[in-house]
Design a protein around this motif. Structure first.
Motif, mmCIF file in Angstrom:
data_model
loop_
_atom_site.group_PDB
_atom_site.id
_atom_site.type_symbol
_atom_site.label_atom_id
_atom_site.label_comp_id
_atom_site.label_asym_id
_atom_site.label_seq_id
_atom_site.Cartn_x
_atom_site.Cartn_y
_atom_site.Cartn_z
ATOM 1 N N PRO A 29 -2.047 3.254 6.212
ATOM 2 C CA PRO A 29 -1.683 1.833 6.264
ATOM 3 C C PRO A 29 -0.975 1.428 7.558
ATOM 4 O O PRO A 29 -1.236 0.341 8.075
ATOM 5 C CB PRO A 29 -0.777 1.670 5.046
ATOM 6 C CG PRO A 29 -1.304 2.664 4.069
ATOM 7 C CD PRO A 29 -1.748 3.840 4.904
ATOM 8 N N VAL B 223 -7.503 -3.827 1.973
ATOM 9 C CA VAL B 223 -7.462 -2.537 1.262
ATOM 10 C C VAL B 223 -6.759 -2.720 -0.087
ATOM 11 O O VAL B 223 -7.191 -2.183 -1.114
ATOM 12 C CB VAL B 223 -6.736 -1.455 2.108
ATOM 13 C CG1 VAL B 223 -6.537 -0.179 1.290
ATOM 14 C CG2 VAL B 223 -7.519 -1.157 3.368
ATOM 15 N N ALA C 289 -6.348 4.850 3.471
ATOM 16 C CA ALA C 289 -6.894 3.669 2.802
ATOM 17 C C ALA C 289 -7.717 4.086 1.586
ATOM 18 O O ALA C 289 -7.563 3.541 0.492
ATOM 19 C CB ALA C 289 -7.759 2.876 3.791
ATOM 20 N N GLN D 253 -4.734 -4.351 5.860
ATOM 21 C CA GLN D 253 -3.969 -3.774 4.748
ATOM 22 C C GLN D 253 -4.180 -4.583 3.475
ATOM 23 O O GLN D 253 -4.351 -4.027 2.395
ATOM 24 C CB GLN D 253 -2.480 -3.750 5.080
ATOM 25 C CG GLN D 253 -2.109 -2.712 6.103
ATOM 26 C CD GLN D 253 -0.598 -2.558 6.206
ATOM 27 O OE1 GLN D 253 0.093 -2.334 5.234
ATOM 28 N NE2 GLN D 253 -0.070 -2.693 7.411
ATOM 29 N N LEU E 272 0.863 -1.182 0.000
ATOM 30 C CA LEU E 272 0.000 0.000 0.000
ATOM 31 C C LEU E 272 0.898 1.231 0.000
ATOM 32 O O LEU E 272 2.043 1.171 0.442
ATOM 33 C CB LEU E 272 -0.901 0.017 1.238
ATOM 34 C CG LEU E 272 -2.022 -1.018 1.264
ATOM 35 C CD1 LEU E 272 -2.809 -0.903 2.554
ATOM 36 C CD2 LEU E 272 -2.948 -0.856 0.077
#
Lengths: 285, 269
Positions: free
Chosen positions: B163, B174, B123, B171, B117
């Motif tokens: 994150p 996402v 997010a 995570q 991420l």
């Protein structure tokens, strides 16, 4: 012990009959000094901004797979980092000695679009700005390159897998993360730049130090004016560390789970707390 | 995880099988070491394929070749009838320039073992960054869609979290939502649960099962035999850069023929 020796040193300086405090106070806010301060600050800000843009460009070129770009960036850094700043300043200042005229036209023919006197096109101020900017770009390029290398390769892969182009990846993914590593050394560079502008006195740019030396050559109060100048440099470096603090916080977001409050935020929180304490002074459970 | 959570999609979606991904004799070597020694396989649209095999068998490398994160040295890969990373003009094949590759990749989503991420974005920003920046979707639409996707992976309440403030499982969910936001025709998973604490694996696998049930075409490199048995339409076992055995999960997992498959399954189950 340290405090006592420091106090002793300060008082000996204060009581020194060779220092005239009245000269210091009268020149601290003298219009000519203030003009120098303004020019110094302007030189610092403009050359830092432009050199950072050049630095990003050079860092990207240096990291690119294209051998021509890579070699150019390497050569640039090699030349501008490898020669003394003072010499570069003098070089740009005396450009008129090297090329009396600067003209735009087709090389090796007589065709010219325009032609101007070098000293008209590049006055001392421009020469100084050019010298500081081009030199700083070489140092900034290396700092920015280091920052870009510190970003995890997984970030490049994630960006690629989402269809992001190399340029988009650079500006939205890599540079914002690299900033966290880039800003502290760039803060250092900004402070060096501020002080290095005093080198421009050799080509008579009317920045702070040049103005001070001009004044002291008339009234022969060298030490007093150096004190004035030092006070200003100290004040300016202190002022410049404030934006650095906030930039670091901005690019550090998402890195810590919880960011500590700013000094201003702490004061505000403390002020807010006071009335609450006053209220809770009643009967405790 | 029990098989009750798996969705038998063959009965629900009796669409005619059409290959979305076709790999023919794919070869890849690093220096002198050949990691892929001629991989040929195909995945039909709407199907889930699980790639199993010991570490170093080349399954992750093959997955990365599918969206041209790795350049192949031989053979060809096509997704939706288009060569990956190369363009055919007349009789000659040229490697695409980075911008063309990027455009092609936007149709192939990827979920990584280490999530990857973007740490400087929340997010929600992680999810809308690519649709807005790459596909030029209006920001308001992309944010709305991002919230829907976050809701779909059960994390709408954490839209504004960075994150670093999320658990590994969160995570990864996402990251799945981020890949889905580009509306990919194919989703690649590179060991999506290997970096997670055991108790967080279930949530991620649940999301993947829902996707499979919705008809998303997925290729999953995994060590989760239970997931492969329940959600996959086909299972491919790789070892030493070749496909050792492939077929329906029931055949490969419960009645393996090759001794290497047998040895691997014994070691992980």
């Amino acid at each position: 012990m340290l405090g006592i020796s420091f106090a002793a040193l300060a008082s000996s300086l204060w009581a020194n009959p060779n220092i005239d405090h009245r000269t210091i106070s009268s020149y601290l806010f003298h219009p000519r000094i203030l003009g120098g301060v303004g020019l110094t600050l302007m030189l610092t800000v403009v050359s830092m901004v432009v050199s950072t843009i050049l630095g990003v460009l050079l860092a990207v070129m240096r990291l690119s797979k294209n051998p021509v770009m890579n070699a150019f960036a390497w050569f640039y850094v090699w030349v501008f980092r490898g020669t003394p700043l003072l010499i570069q300043v003098v070089f740009w200042g005396y450009l008129g000695l090297l090329y009396a005229q600067i003209s735009l036209g087709v090389p090796f023919t007589d065709f010219t679009v325009f032609s101007v006197d070098t000293n008209t096109l590049v006055p001392a101020f421009t020469a100084g700005l050019l010298a500081m900017t081009l030199n700083q770009a070489a140092y900034s390029a290396e700092i920015i390159r280091g920052g870009m290398l510190s970003v995890d390769t997984g970030q490049h892969e994630a960006a690629s897998s989402l269809g992001m182009s190399p340029a988009f990846t650079l500006f939205r993914v890599v540079l914002p993360q690299a900033m966290r590593v880039i800003i502290p050394p760039m803060g250092n560079e900004t402070i060096s730049m501020l002080k290095n502008t005093s080198l421009l006195s050799v080509i008579a740019v009317l920045e702070l130090y040049t103005v001070a030396t001009q004044i002291s050559s008339q009234n022969l109060r060298q030490v007093e004016l150096l004190v004035v100048v030092s006070c200003w440099y100290l004040f300016l470096t202190s002022v410049l560390s404030v934006p650095q603090y906030y930039l670091e916080r901005h690019y550090g977001r998402g890195n810590a789970r919880q960011q500590s409050p700013t000094p201003l935020g702490r004061i505000r929180a403390a002020l807010r707390k006071t009335p609450i304490h006053a209220v809770s002074k009643g009967p405790q459970p | 995880m029990t098989e009750a959570l798996a969705f038998p999609r063959h009965q629900e979606h009796p669409a005619p099988a059409r290959p979305l991904l076709v790999a023919t004799n794919v070869r890849k070597h690093y220096g002198g070491v050949e990691v892929l020694k001629g991989i040929s396989l195909s995945v039909n649209a709407g199907e889930v394929m699980c790639l199993l095999g010991p570490s170093g068998s080349g399954k992750s490398t093959f997955l990365r070749c599918i969206n041209h994160l790795e350049r192949i040295d031989g053979g060809r890969i096509s997704v939706g009838g288009e060569l990956v990373g190369y363009a055919q003009r007349q009789d000659r094949i040229f490697e695409m320039n980075p911008r063309e590759v990027a455009k092609q990749r936007s149709g192939i989503g990827m979920v990584f073992q280490r999530f990857n991420l973007f740490p400087h974005m929340t997010a929600l920003e992680n999810i809308w960054a690519a649709p807005v920046g790459v596909k030029k979707v209006p920001k308001q639409h992309a944010i709305k869609r991002g919230m829907e996707l976050l809701d779909r992976v059960g994390l709408a309440h954490l839209a504004k979290a960075y994150p670093a403030q999320l658990s590994g499982g969160q995570q990864q969910r996402v990251a799945i939502a981020r890949a889905l936001a580009m509306d990919p025709q194919l989703l690649l998973f590179d060991e999506p649960t290997s970096a997670l604490d055991p108790e967080l694996v279930g949530d991620v696998l649940d999301v993947m099962r829902t996707l499979a049930a919705d008809g998303m075409t997925m290729i999953v490199v995994t060590h989760e035999i239970g997931f492969a048995r329940g959600a996959a339409d086909s299972v491919v076992f790789m070892d030493g850069g070749v496909v050792v055995e492939s077929g329906a999960p029931a055949d490969v997992l419960d009645n393996p023929q090759n001794p290497r498959t047998i040895a691997f399954l014994e070691s992980v189950m």
